[in-house]
Design a protein around this motif. Structure first.
Motif, PDB file in Angstrom:
ATOM      1  N   ARG A  46      -9.019  -0.111  -1.894  1.00 45.35           N
ATOM      2  CA  ARG A  46      -8.181   0.400  -2.977  1.00 45.35           C
ATOM      3  C   ARG A  46      -9.043   1.089  -4.024  1.00 45.35           C
ATOM      4  O   ARG A  46      -9.992   0.508  -4.558  1.00 45.35           O
ATOM      5  CB  ARG A  46      -7.393  -0.732  -3.632  1.00 45.35           C
ATOM      6  N   THR A  47      -8.697   2.331  -4.338  1.00 47.65           N
ATOM      7  CA  THR A  47      -9.472   3.103  -5.306  1.00 47.65           C
ATOM      8  C   THR A  47      -8.625   3.642  -6.453  1.00 47.65           C
ATOM      9  O   THR A  47      -9.136   4.344  -7.316  1.00 47.65           O
ATOM     10  CB  THR A  47     -10.162   4.292  -4.595  1.00 47.65           C
ATOM     11  N   ASP A  48      -7.312   3.350  -6.454  1.00 47.53           N
ATOM     12  CA  ASP A  48      -6.433   3.754  -7.554  1.00 47.53           C
ATOM     13  C   ASP A  48      -5.754   2.499  -8.099  1.00 47.53           C
ATOM     14  O   ASP A  48      -4.919   1.893  -7.438  1.00 47.53           O
ATOM     15  CB  ASP A  48      -5.384   4.752  -7.061  1.00 47.53           C
ATOM     16  N   ALA A  49      -6.128   2.109  -9.310  1.00 47.85           N
ATOM     17  CA  ALA A  49      -5.597   0.874  -9.891  1.00 47.85           C
ATOM     18  C   ALA A  49      -4.290   1.083 -10.640  1.00 47.85           C
ATOM     19  O   ALA A  49      -3.683   0.112 -11.100  1.00 47.85           O
ATOM     20  CB  ALA A  49      -6.637   0.268 -10.836  1.00 47.85           C
ATOM     21  N   THR A  50      -3.830   2.315 -10.772  1.00 54.30           N
ATOM     22  CA  THR A  50      -2.638   2.577 -11.570  1.00 54.30           C
ATOM     23  C   THR A  50      -1.349   2.348 -10.789  1.00 54.30           C
ATOM     24  O   THR A  50      -0.299   2.108 -11.385  1.00 54.30           O
ATOM     25  CB  THR A  50      -2.655   4.028 -12.086  1.00 54.30           C
ATOM     26  N   VAL A  51      -1.398   2.457  -9.477  1.00 55.79           N
ATOM     27  CA  VAL A  51      -0.204   2.315  -8.655  1.00 55.79           C
ATOM     28  C   VAL A  51      -0.633   1.811  -7.286  1.00 55.79           C
ATOM     29  O   VAL A  51      -1.794   1.964  -6.894  1.00 55.79           O
ATOM     30  CB  VAL A  51       0.534   3.677  -8.524  1.00 55.79           C
ATOM     31  N   ARG A  52       0.316   1.188  -6.560  1.00 56.20           N
ATOM     32  CA  ARG A  52      -0.009   0.694  -5.224  1.00 56.20           C
ATOM     33  C   ARG A  52       0.793   1.465  -4.193  1.00 56.20           C
ATOM     34  O   ARG A  52       1.978   1.215  -3.987  1.00 56.20           O
ATOM     35  CB  ARG A  52       0.292  -0.807  -5.109  1.00 56.20           C
ATOM     36  N   ARG A  53       0.144   2.431  -3.571  1.00 52.05           N
ATOM     37  CA  ARG A  53       0.756   3.190  -2.490  1.00 52.05           C
ATOM     38  C   ARG A  53      -0.007   2.931  -1.200  1.00 52.05           C
ATOM     39  O   ARG A  53      -1.231   2.955  -1.182  1.00 52.05           O
ATOM     40  CB  ARG A  53       0.708   4.697  -2.775  1.00 52.05           C
TER      41      ARG A  53
END
Length: 732
Positions: A46-53
């Motif tokens: 996971r490299t984007d902590a703002t949303v979980r896609r």
């Protein structure tokens, strides 16, 4: 007219104008996928902590139950209307007129239009009249340019579900712990209920999920246990932020400039090899569990290109520091630096592979006192050839070789090979021959790759790219000779035996190493095509128990090498120009037995000779020079004198070696000698071993009548000695 104009403006929004393929191509997962060279998934990070896609899921890979549940719940006439369900709009308008609660008239296509266009997205107070008109126009535009299956697929991947979860893949993996194609009726009903009200309370989700389940199965569907199921699902967070077999590679690449925005990174790793390396490393560490070992690392390089074929940074679940990448961590390399030292000495024509080096007690004068190297087994082999000294990993001959080369020159050679040291060679002194500096497994393995390539060094790489240009970091003739020694089972026989785990059925060259107090254990070597490096130890720096070069890293190295060459041959390299092959023989003197068996030996051209022998005068001269080149004396010696230790010597106790294992070698010339220490008899003869004890001491030798013939004063420092294992020596 004004309203129509506003609607027309909204109709040309970005979302409505984009094609399905453009939307799919622009989709960004919150995870980065690390792929092997074959395209197989090795790791997800996971490299984007703002949303979980999650990943984009094709409609064919979504369970039929979920597709049906979604249409029944959100848009029953989805396959009949052209973007707007006018019947539902009429029903909603009539309900609003009479203040009757009805289901909203927003179709799946209209909801997708709102997801695609920032201007049409629902605010905290709902959508305005203009937004609703624009949503209607955009939905009809989508229906004219997109197919129904594309609309449903895009909607499932872009719709927010609960909290940070967006898209069906993230929802399925998190709440149900499975892929979207495996969702059953009950799970599909819960998913459809969350589309309607993503952040609704559990009771409301249960009520809506029950309604959907009944529409799926029949009015007789059992909703009795649905509340417990929903409670458990909404509390589950099983979708790990990172999973796979290459966690450290994932972090390494996502932290690199130019790759942070990439969601799919193709590497040079081989998927079958990476998985085998992880399994082999963990399996061997389980066997060493009783010896206080919990960490290990492994690296495989392609000799020609420098591509990384396998990268295992830790033992994973077996480690208390699984996030530490031991491939890049700095550790003491032990004896694995010796091949570069002997290669440098041969290139400088100071020694040959057949040169005789003395393996005996040595005291080398330094600015900080005496340096007294020891062998792993604390036994000395006497006069040995450089081939035997390197193959059997003898410490004292290596230190004597470094005296010839000098620590500063050796440090510069290591730097040329891609092993930059934190300090100068003079800082480490003669202990640099035994690996007192710190290097990483990545740089050390790549330096051995330079040996495999005839002394040509170039950077390694994790990404497919054109090989970097190589520089000649080491004399190719010396690199060839050292490689021949490291591949010779007879050269290492004195320490490892003739049939150790290091012996392979194909050509390979390998060296083991163990740092001080068994904190690091290494096996690094190469074949015709591959270079493999293995480190075993503890990330905390704690010492291992009873782990040697052949029981720690070597079995892992051998297993990986055998895997690589299961169907691929490995042949010895061809000798470069400038080396000659000559028959040699060894002898102590004309009347003494031979030191080593006669053999054929490789030489740098111009250094070859056929006979290597030591007479008594030469033996005495070299023995004296072992105390340091500046201490070599040529004047006649007195009839009786102390030769070791020298007057004024300061000795520091090693806190990492048990006190009982530390001895001072007492040496003297003369006959019928008695040793006195602080006036008390301690030994007889020309040599003795005295257990070190802190303090200032007076050492004397006397004749049989008690007359003092010679005396020296020395000091032992280090009263606070740490207790340790009884056999804790400076290992190979």
């Amino acid at each position: 007219m004004i309203a129509i104009f506003l609607v027309a403006v909204c109709a040309y929004s970005t979302g409505a104008a984009a094609t399905f393929n453009e939307i799919k191509a622009g989709y960004q997962s919150s995870d980065t996928l690390i792929l092997s060279r074959e395209g197989e998934l090795l790791h997800r990070l996971r490299t984007d902590a703002t949303v979980r896609r999650g990943q984009w899921v094709a409609l064919a890979d979504v369970s039929p139950a979920l597709r049906t549940a979604l249409v029944l719940s959100e848009d029953k006439r989805f396959y009949e209307h052209s973007g707007v369900d006018w019947r539902a709009v009429s029903a909603a308008a009539w309900g609003n007129l009479w203040n009757t609660k009805t289901r909203g008239a927003s179709t799946i296509t209209m909801q997708l239009a709102g997801l695609l266009d920032e201007d049409l997205r629902r605010g905290s107070g709902g959508r305005s009249v203009v937004q609703k008109l624009g949503q209607t126009w955009s939905a009809q535009s989508l229906e004219r340019s997109w197919r129904k299956d594309q609309i449903l697929e895009a909607y499932l991947n872009l719709v927010p579900f609960r909290g940070e979860l967006v898209g069906i893949d993230a929802l399925s993996q998190t709440l149900f712990g499975k892929a979207a194609h495996g969702l059953d009726h009950r799970e599909a009903a819960v998913a459809a209920a969350l589309v309607r009200a993503p952040n609704a309370k559990e009771a409301q989700v249960v009520q809506r999920a029950c309604s959907v389940l009944k529409s799926l199965e029949s009015a007789a569907a059992n909703c009795a246990a649905l509340d417990l199921f929903v409670t458990g699902a909404l509390q589950r967070r099983d979708y790990a932020a990172s999973e796979g077999v290459a966690p450290h590679v994932a972090r390494q690449l996502t932290a690199s400039p130019g790759t942070h925005a990439t969601r799919r990174i193709t590497t040079t790793l081989r998927a079958p090899l990476q998985r085998f390396a992880v399994q082999t490393l963990q399996s061997h560490l389980r066997e060493l569990a009783g010896r206080h070992v919990e960490d290990a690392a492994l690296l495989v390089l392609d000799n020609a290109s420098g591509e990384v074929l396998a990268w295992v940074g830790s033992s994973g679940p077996l480690s208390n520091a699984a996030d530490v990448d031991a491939v890049t961590a700095l550790r003491q390399p032990g004896s694995t630096l010796k091949p570069f030292l002997y290669a440098q000495a041969m290139a400088e024509r100071r020694i040959t592979a057949a040169s005789l080096l003395e393996d005996s007690a040595a005291q080398i004068q330094t600015t900080g006192g005496l340096y007294i190297p020891q062998n792993y087994d604390r036994h000395f082999k006497g006069w040995v050839s450089a081939r035997t000294a390197l193959g059997a990993s003898l410490n004292v001959p290596a230190v004597r070789t470094l005296v010839m080369v000098s620590p500063d020159a050796f440090a510069k050679q290591l730097t040329r090979l891609g092993l930059p040291l934190a300090e100068s060679g003079d800082f480490y002194g003669y202990s640099l021959a035994l690996g007192s500096a710190e290097v990483s497994l990545l740089n050390l393995t790549n330096a051995y790759r330079a040996l495999a390539n005839g002394g040509r060094a170039s950077p390694s790489t994790l990404l497919p790219r054109k090989p970097a240009p190589a520089s000649q970091a080491l004399d190719p003739r010396a690199a060839f000779i050292v490689g021949d020694i490291l591949s010779d089972p007879m050269a290492r026989a004195r320490t490892f035996g003739t049939d150790s785990v290091l012996a392979t059925r194909f050509w390979s060259a390998v060296k083991t190493g163990t740092s001080k107090d068994m904190r690091d254990n290494w096996a690094v070597g190469y074949s015709q095509r591959y270079t493999v490096g293995v480190w075993v130890g503890n990330a905390s720096g704690a010492p291992m128990w009873d782990v040697s070069g052949t029981t720690g890293a070597a079995p892992i190295w051998a297993a990986v090498m055998n895997f690589l060459h299961a169907k691929q041959a490995s042949r010895a390299p061809k000798p470069p120009a400038g080396v000659v092959h000559k028959a040699v023989q060894f002898a102590n003197s004309t009347s003494a037995p031979t030191l080593e068996a006669a053999r054929d030996e490789w030489f740098v051209e111009g250094t070859q000779q056929t006979t290597f022998a030591m007479d008594s005068g030469a033996i005495r001269a070299v023995s004296m020079s072992s105390r340091g080149q500046k201490d070599l004396k040529t004047e006649a010696a007195p009839s009786a004198r102390i030769t070791a230790p020298t007057h004024g010597t300061i000795i520091a106790l090693d806190p990492d070696i048990p006190p009982k294992a530390q001895r001072l070698s007492l040496q003297a010339e003369g006959a019928n000698l008695r040793w006195l220490l602080n006036g008390k008899p301690v030994a007889k003869g020309n040599s003795a071993q005295w257990p070190l004890w802190p303090g200032k001491h007076l050492l004397q030798i006397t004749d049989a009548r008690g007359h003092v013939l010679d005396q020296v004063r020395f000091e032992v420092r280090g009263a606070g000695v740490l207790s340790a294992r009884a056999d804790g020596a400076k290992p190979r």
